[in-house]
Design a protein around this motif. Structure first.
Motif, PDB file in Angstrom:
ATOM      1  N   LYS A   1     -13.160   2.029 -15.022  1.00 48.21           N
ATOM      2  CA  LYS A   1     -13.384   1.936 -13.573  1.00 48.21           C
ATOM      3  C   LYS A   1     -12.516   2.939 -12.827  1.00 48.21           C
ATOM      4  CE  LYS A   1     -13.454  -1.382  -9.757  1.00 48.21           C
ATOM      5  NZ  LYS A   1     -13.188  -2.792  -9.374  1.00 48.21           N
ATOM      6  N   ILE A   2     -13.160   3.793 -12.031  1.00 54.48           N
ATOM      7  CA  ILE A   2     -12.446   4.864 -11.351  1.00 54.48           C
ATOM      8  C   ILE A   2     -11.946   4.401  -9.982  1.00 54.48           C
ATOM      9  CG2 ILE A   2     -13.805   6.604 -12.563  1.00 54.48           C
ATOM     10  CD1 ILE A   2     -15.358   7.076  -9.989  1.00 54.48           C
ATOM     11  N   LYS A   3     -10.849   5.040  -9.562  1.00 53.34           N
ATOM     12  CA  LYS A   3     -10.277   4.752  -8.248  1.00 53.34           C
ATOM     13  C   LYS A   3     -10.576   5.848  -7.234  1.00 53.34           C
ATOM     14  CE  LYS A   3      -6.314   2.101 -10.001  1.00 53.34           C
ATOM     15  NZ  LYS A   3      -4.840   2.026 -10.058  1.00 53.34           N
ATOM     16  N   ALA A   4     -10.663   7.077  -7.712  1.00 49.75           N
ATOM     17  CA  ALA A   4     -10.927   8.213  -6.820  1.00 49.75           C
ATOM     18  C   ALA A   4     -11.701   9.261  -7.594  1.00 49.75           C
ATOM     19  CB  ALA A   4      -9.619   8.798  -6.289  1.00 49.75           C
ATOM     20  N   LEU A   5     -12.454  10.078  -6.862  1.00 46.12           N
ATOM     21  CA  LEU A   5     -13.303  11.089  -7.484  1.00 46.12           C
ATOM     22  C   LEU A   5     -13.435  12.268  -6.530  1.00 46.12           C
ATOM     23  CD1 LEU A   5     -15.346  11.953  -9.735  1.00 46.12           C
ATOM     24  CD2 LEU A   5     -17.100  10.756  -8.425  1.00 46.12           C
ATOM     25  N   THR A   6     -13.344  13.484  -7.101  1.00 41.07           N
ATOM     26  CA  THR A   6     -13.525  14.685  -6.288  1.00 41.07           C
ATOM     27  C   THR A   6     -14.197  15.757  -7.128  1.00 41.07           C
ATOM     28  OG1 THR A   6     -12.402  16.318  -4.886  1.00 41.07           O
ATOM     29  CG2 THR A   6     -11.255  15.631  -6.882  1.00 41.07           C
ATOM     30  N   GLU A   7     -14.973  16.603  -6.472  1.00 42.89           N
ATOM     31  CA  GLU A   7     -15.653  17.716  -7.136  1.00 42.89           C
ATOM     32  C   GLU A   7     -14.932  19.007  -6.787  1.00 42.89           C
ATOM     33  OE1 GLU A   7     -20.255  19.258  -7.634  1.00 42.89           O
ATOM     34  OE2 GLU A   7     -19.519  18.849  -5.616  1.00 42.89           O
ATOM     35  N   ASP A   8     -14.641  19.838  -7.811  1.00 41.57           N
ATOM     36  CA  ASP A   8     -13.941  21.087  -7.531  1.00 41.57           C
ATOM     37  C   ASP A   8     -14.934  22.217  -7.272  1.00 41.57           C
ATOM     38  OD1 ASP A   8     -14.889  22.034  -9.951  1.00 41.57           O
ATOM     39  OD2 ASP A   8     -12.977  21.907 -10.990  1.00 41.57           O
ATOM     40  N   ALA A   9     -14.402  23.413  -7.087  1.00 41.87           N
ATOM     41  CA  ALA A   9     -15.234  24.564  -6.711  1.00 41.87           C
ATOM     42  C   ALA A   9     -16.216  24.966  -7.801  1.00 41.87           C
ATOM     43  CB  ALA A   9     -14.325  25.752  -6.369  1.00 41.87           C
ATOM     44  N   ASN A  10     -15.951  24.573  -9.050  1.00 42.36           N
ATOM     45  CA  ASN A  10     -16.831  24.928 -10.161  1.00 42.36           C
ATOM     46  C   ASN A  10     -17.797  23.809 -10.532  1.00 42.36           C
ATOM     47  OD1 ASN A  10     -15.602  27.433 -10.400  1.00 42.36           O
ATOM     48  ND2 ASN A  10     -14.057  26.682 -11.805  1.00 42.36           N
ATOM     49  N   GLY A  11     -17.849  22.739  -9.748  1.00 39.06           N
ATOM     50  CA  GLY A  11     -18.766  21.644 -10.031  1.00 39.06           C
ATOM     51  C   GLY A  11     -18.218  20.623 -11.010  1.00 39.06           C
ATOM     52  N   ASN A  12     -16.962  20.776 -11.449  1.00 38.98           N
ATOM     53  CA  ASN A  12     -16.349  19.780 -12.334  1.00 38.98           C
ATOM     54  C   ASN A  12     -15.953  18.554 -11.528  1.00 38.98           C
ATOM     55  OD1 ASN A  12     -16.412  21.676 -14.540  1.00 38.98           O
ATOM     56  ND2 ASN A  12     -14.640  22.664 -13.611  1.00 38.98           N
ATOM     57  N   LEU A  13     -16.048  17.388 -12.144  1.00 35.98           N
ATOM     58  CA  LEU A  13     -15.719  16.139 -11.469  1.00 35.98           C
ATOM     59  C   LEU A  13     -14.385  15.623 -12.002  1.00 35.98           C
ATOM     60  CD1 LEU A  13     -19.210  14.369 -11.565  1.00 35.98           C
ATOM     61  CD2 LEU A  13     -18.259  15.827  -9.774  1.00 35.98           C
ATOM     62  N   TRP A  14     -13.424  15.433 -11.099  1.00 35.32           N
ATOM     63  CA  TRP A  14     -12.100  14.932 -11.458  1.00 35.32           C
ATOM     64  C   TRP A  14     -11.993  13.494 -10.946  1.00 35.32           C
ATOM     65  CZ3 TRP A  14      -8.587  18.202 -13.997  1.00 35.32           C
ATOM     66  CH2 TRP A  14      -8.980  19.538 -14.081  1.00 35.32           C
ATOM     67  N   TYR A  15     -11.510  12.603 -11.789  1.00 37.80           N
ATOM     68  CA  TYR A  15     -11.445  11.200 -11.399  1.00 37.80           C
ATOM     69  C   TYR A  15     -10.128  10.572 -11.848  1.00 37.80           C
ATOM     70  CZ  TYR A  15     -12.808  10.415 -16.281  1.00 37.80           C
ATOM     71  OH  TYR A  15     -12.854  10.405 -17.660  1.00 37.80           O
TER      72      TYR A  15
END
Length: 955
Positions: free
Chosen positions: A546-560
């Motif tokens: 279960k994720i708490k936060a999620l962001t997309e970077d400039a290259n389309g990768n998803l960091w969570y």
């Protein structure tokens, strides 16, 4: 043009330096080992590594071995202090101390035993004085170097190499061995003799602590207090570089070369530097950057290209092989909330203010500088409309050139975002809700505060229709008025669906807004006014915690963020994602989970905000760091004995343990030194455990009161990157107690003979019974098969009968067709007779005599009788309809409105009869037949180009 310059600058600063393995930005991860950790002396003089990966340290209090899990100490008989250590290919560990030298090797039980070589010296002719400072393995010889002489060990014999005057230190460079003599300068040892190098005596008034290989067979010489020199086999010249400036100021205690690309130089006063072959300092690591001591006595590169330092007090491990480096407290950074590159500066928003660092300045030597006017908490730093905008606790700030040039609004702000449908306007989240800024000729200007909602949050997104806000676990849906002064719609949404309660996060992915809860991702449909799940996106996160936060970077990768850890869904070229978690394990617990900050400039330069600084991540180095670890069952002990593995001792096939010693203990090790807190073991004792244990950092396991039998202890390790090792194992047998001895079991066997015999009889009866039932079953199967064959024969007979009927029907149709032809011939005959009758009527019978007239009349009546009594026409119609019954039926079904006369016409046409023949049969003129054909074509919907007869034949 500015962007082009920036890209070139990125290439020069980051891409070129990273072509090796040493990063020139930030500080690598450093782990210090104090003397209380290894329980030894302060100073560590020399370091080496064996084939199994164990690290050895020559320490003031003995030889210390480290396997990644535990430390072991080994001492010399007459000298606690050890100054040198060297390991050969056979696993012998050569050491030198004070008036003592020799080697350790494992005995039959794996424990290291010491064998003295100094005893081979005839003390009557040679007096042992001083320390063995260096040990070299050179062309099959082991050379122990002291100040007075060198002892050369080969083929179990020892010989002496006397110094011309007095040795200082010795150095092995590639296949060459050099000594420094206090009068002869640098001399080379070749074929058992010493040869003086030209023009090297100029360094006689200083100590040489290091010699390194350089291109074109040149040498780099590091002195204690005179700096660095370059030697080309003819002359010794100062190395005029920034590395030399550093060493002249701080002194040198030697160093080590890295892959013929970089040189580590130890200093007396200021840690170490790592420079390239041009003398440019790539890294400088000292006490301010994490070392526990600034005096570095020795340095060593291990089998994974990581750096070990023997310090004047303690040991340091520097993870040079990691894709991560850090900007810790020494760079003046606190908690980092955001970072951005703007006009050749890296800006960082922290809890203390905004700091910046120029791209064109060495990151390793200078700290970040505070931007004027930004003291306080800065939540975000963003480039909007070619301006650098800071969301600060003191307001919305515009930053340029290292200082605040304008305060747009004095309210505290947390984030800004451009309105997609109106790109000249920017919305900012502040303490009182939301405000609007407008792009003007003079840059951004504050326009107005939005009325209607006075809640604020870092987590908000904008689309063409609504502003979406997450606050207090709820989702707010708001619609702006056309003048952007108020919210004309405010709607609170507690749940996204009946199944997914609550609300997790809001984020923009691939320019679409996603609403997430429990790893289920939803989109909003304005037309239907509902949230619908994006199954494809939810499937990507199906197996992710279960994720708490999620962001997309400039290259389309998803960091969570999950728990306290970071993960990356790296986007592949085909649109799929690869989940990476293990590489970021070292960041666990140091992330700002509610303000995830990932700034991806390119795959080699990714900045991640931390609680106590900033991390730099080079994803291109990840493949170089991920290798399969090795694991050892380090020791296997019982009350009766102890076996030690990992010291070059091979595990034998099986060990026997008496039942009285059935309390066993295993210790584990893995010579993996990166992120040791994330190195975990799993074990399974076959014969006792049903499954593998949970992964744990605990490096030992005990088993008590094992029953007799065969056991196999299996062990594996998982490193910080999630890679598992091959299994290590030890096979052993626990002997039975006397009352479960072989003789006792003989008695049990005899007592069981009767039972076995009885069971055999029962088994035989069961077999006979099974055979009986098997016979019945086979008989049943036979009958079923026979019945099936009969059924198939019956089916074949029916098929044969059907074929006969079809054949008979075919014959009947052929006869009908023959009859039709005969009837047509009779009809033609009647036509001829009618013609004869008409011609007879034209004959004038008045001229005939009575006899002839009577015969003529009889002939005429006979012909008329034949014509009138012939029923061939009726037979013709009957047979025509009989022969073409199927055709007429299909024609009627396809064209229900067709008349009986048209059916007859169709039949005649199908029989390929001419218009004249049809006219005669139907008793109409040829023109009438053509008219009938035209009507029939029209009724069937045929074009004039379509062939009527062909169409009829297709039916």
């Amino acid at each position: 043009m500015n962007q082009l310059k920036l890209n070139i600058l990125f290439f020069l600063l980051f891409v070129i330096p990273f072509s090796g393995q040493i990063k020139n930005i930030g500080v690598p991860d450093i782990r210090n080992y104090k003397r209380t950790d290894y329980k030894g002396g302060t100073q560590n003089w020399n370091i080496d590594q064996d084939k199994n990966g164990n690290i050895y340290f020559a320490n003031n209090n003995g030889l210390f071995q480290f396997d990644g899990a535990s430390w072991r100490k080994y001492s010399l008989p007459n000298s606690p202090l050890i100054r040198s250590v060297k390991i050969d290919d056979s696993g012998k560990i050569f050491v030198g101390g004070n008036n003592e030298f020799g080697y350790f090797k494992p005995n039959s039980k794996g424990k290291l035993e010491y064998f003295s070589l100094s005893k081979m010296v005839n003390i009557n002719t040679v007096k042992l004085t001083g320390y063995i400072w260096k040990i070299h393995i050179h062309k099959g010889e082991v050379i122990f170097q002291s100040f007075e002489r060198a002892f050369i060990f080969k083929n179990n014999k020892l010989r002496l190499l006397e110094a011309p005057t007095k040795f200082q230190f010795s150095f092995q460079v590639n296949n060459h061995l050099y000594f420094q003599d206090i009068t002869a300068g640098i001399i080379e040892y070749k074929n058992g003799k010493l040869f003086q190098l030209k023009n090297t005596t100029i360094l006689n008034n200083t100590e040489i602590w290091g010699i390194f290989p350089m291109p074109d067979n040149k040498l780099l010489v590091a002195t204690l207090n005179k700096g660095l020199f370059k030697y080309d086999n003819e002359k010794m010249i100062p190395w005029d570089t920034e590395a030399n400036v550093f060493i002249k100021k701080n002194g040198s205690l030697g160093g080590v070369a890295i892959k013929d690309k970089f040189i580590v130089i130890n200093s007396v006063l200021n840690g170490i530097i790592i420079c390239d072959l041009n003398g440019k300092i790539i890294q400088h690591i000292d006490r301010d950057k994490g070392l526990q001591n600034n005096t570095v006595l020795t340095s060593f590169i291990d089998n994974k290209n990581n750096l070990w330092l023997g310090l004047d007090s303690g040991i340091a491990f520097i993870n040079e092989n990691s894709p991560f480096s850090y900007f810790p407290f020494s760079y003046n950074l606190g908690s980092v909330y955001a970072s951005v590159v703007y006009k050749e500066n890296l800006y960082v928003a922290t809890n203390q203010g905004v700091f910046y660092h120029p791209w064109n300045k060495n990151f390793n030597e200078s700290s970040f500088t505070l931007v004027e006017g930004t003291i306080g908490q800065a939540d975000a730093i963003q480039v909007i409309g070619n301006q650098l905008l800071c969301a600060h606790n003191n307001g919305a700030l515009v930053i340029e050139g290292g200082k605040t040039i304008k305060v747009l609004d004095e309210n505290g702000y947390s984030r800004f975002q451009i309105i997609p449908s109106r790109p000249n306007f920017v919305i900012g989240s502040n303490k009182n809700g939301f405000a609007v800024f407008e792009k003007t000729a003079n840059g951004l200007e504050f326009r107005n505060q939005i009325i209607g909602l006075y809640k604020s949050s870092l987590s908000f997104e904008l689309d063409n229709n609504y502003l979406w806000l997450k606050n207090d676990g709820l989702l707010y849906q708001m619609e702006l008025s056309s003048d952007l002064k108020k919210f004309k719609l405010i709607k609170t949404i507690p749940n996204l669906s009946a199944n997914d309660k609550g609300f997790g996060s809001i984020q923009k992915i691939n320019n679409s807004i996603y609403f997430q809860t429990n790893n289920h991702f939803y989109k909003y449909s304005k037309e239907q006014d509902l949230f619908y799940e994006d199954k494809k996106m939810s499937l990507i996160f199906k197996d992710i915690p279960k994720i708490k936060a999620l962001t997309e970077d400039a290259n389309g990768n998803l960091w969570y963020v999950f728990n306290e850890s970071l993960g990356e869904l790296m986007k592949n070229s085909n649109g799929t994602y690869t989940n990476l978690v293990a590489p970021f394990s070292s960041l666990t617990g140091n992330l700002i989970t509610d303000r995830l900050s990932v700034n991806t400039i390119n795959p080699k330069n990714i900045f991640i905000g931390l609680i106590d600084g900033l991390a730099h991540y080079d994803s291109k180095l990840l493949n170089n760091t991920v290798t399969k670890p090795t694991v050892f069952i380090r020791s296997f002990s019982s009350p009766s004995d102890t076996l030690i593995f990992g010291n070059e001792k091979k595990v034998s096939e099986k060990y026997l343990i008496p039942y009285a010693s059935n309390h066993v203990k295993f210790t584990f090790s893995s010579p993996t030194y990166e992120n040791l807190e994330n190195v975990k073991f799993s074990y399974k004792l076959e014969g006792f455990d049903d499954k593998w244990s949970n992964w744990s950092t605990i490096s030992f396991k005990e088993y008590t009161y094992l029953r007799e039998g065969n056991y196999k202890m299996k062990l594996k390790v998982r490193n910080s990157y999630g890679i598992q090792s091959e299994e290590a194992f030890v096979v052993f047998t626990v002997s039975p107690p006397w009352y479960r001895h072989f003789l006792a079991y003989l008695v049990y066997i005899l007592l069981g003979v009767v039972s076995i015999s009885y069971m055999r009889q029962r088994t035989k009866m069961k077999i006979r019974k099974n055979k009986y039932y098997e016979t019945i079953e086979q008989r049943r199967l036979y009958l079923e098969k026979e019945s099936k064959i009969r059924q198939e024969q019956y089916e074949l007979e029916k098929e044969n009968e059907k074929l006969k009927k079809d054949k008979l029907k075919t014959k009947i149709l052929a006869k009908d067709k023959e009859l039709v032809n005969n009837s047509l011939q009779v009809v033609n005959k009647n036509k001829i007779l009618n013609g004869i009758i008409h011609k007879l009527k034209d004959i004038n019978t008045e001229s005939f005599d009575e006899t002839t007239k009577s015969q003529f009349t009889k002939l005429n009546r006979s012909i008329e009788k034949e014509v009138n009594t012939d029923k061939s026409w009726n037979d013709l119609e009957k047979h025509i309809k009989n022969v073409h019954y199927d055709f007429l039926k299909r024609l009627k079904e396809k064209h229900p409105t067709i008349s009986p006369r048209e059916l007859d016409l169709s039949t005649y046409l199908l029989m390929n009869m001419s218009t004249k023949e049809i006219a005669e049969i139907m008793n109409v003129s040829s023109r009438g037949v053509e008219v009938s054909r035209h009507r029939l074509r029209k009724k069937m919907g045929l074009d004039t180009k379509d062939n009527l007869v062909g169409y009829l034949m297709s039916i």
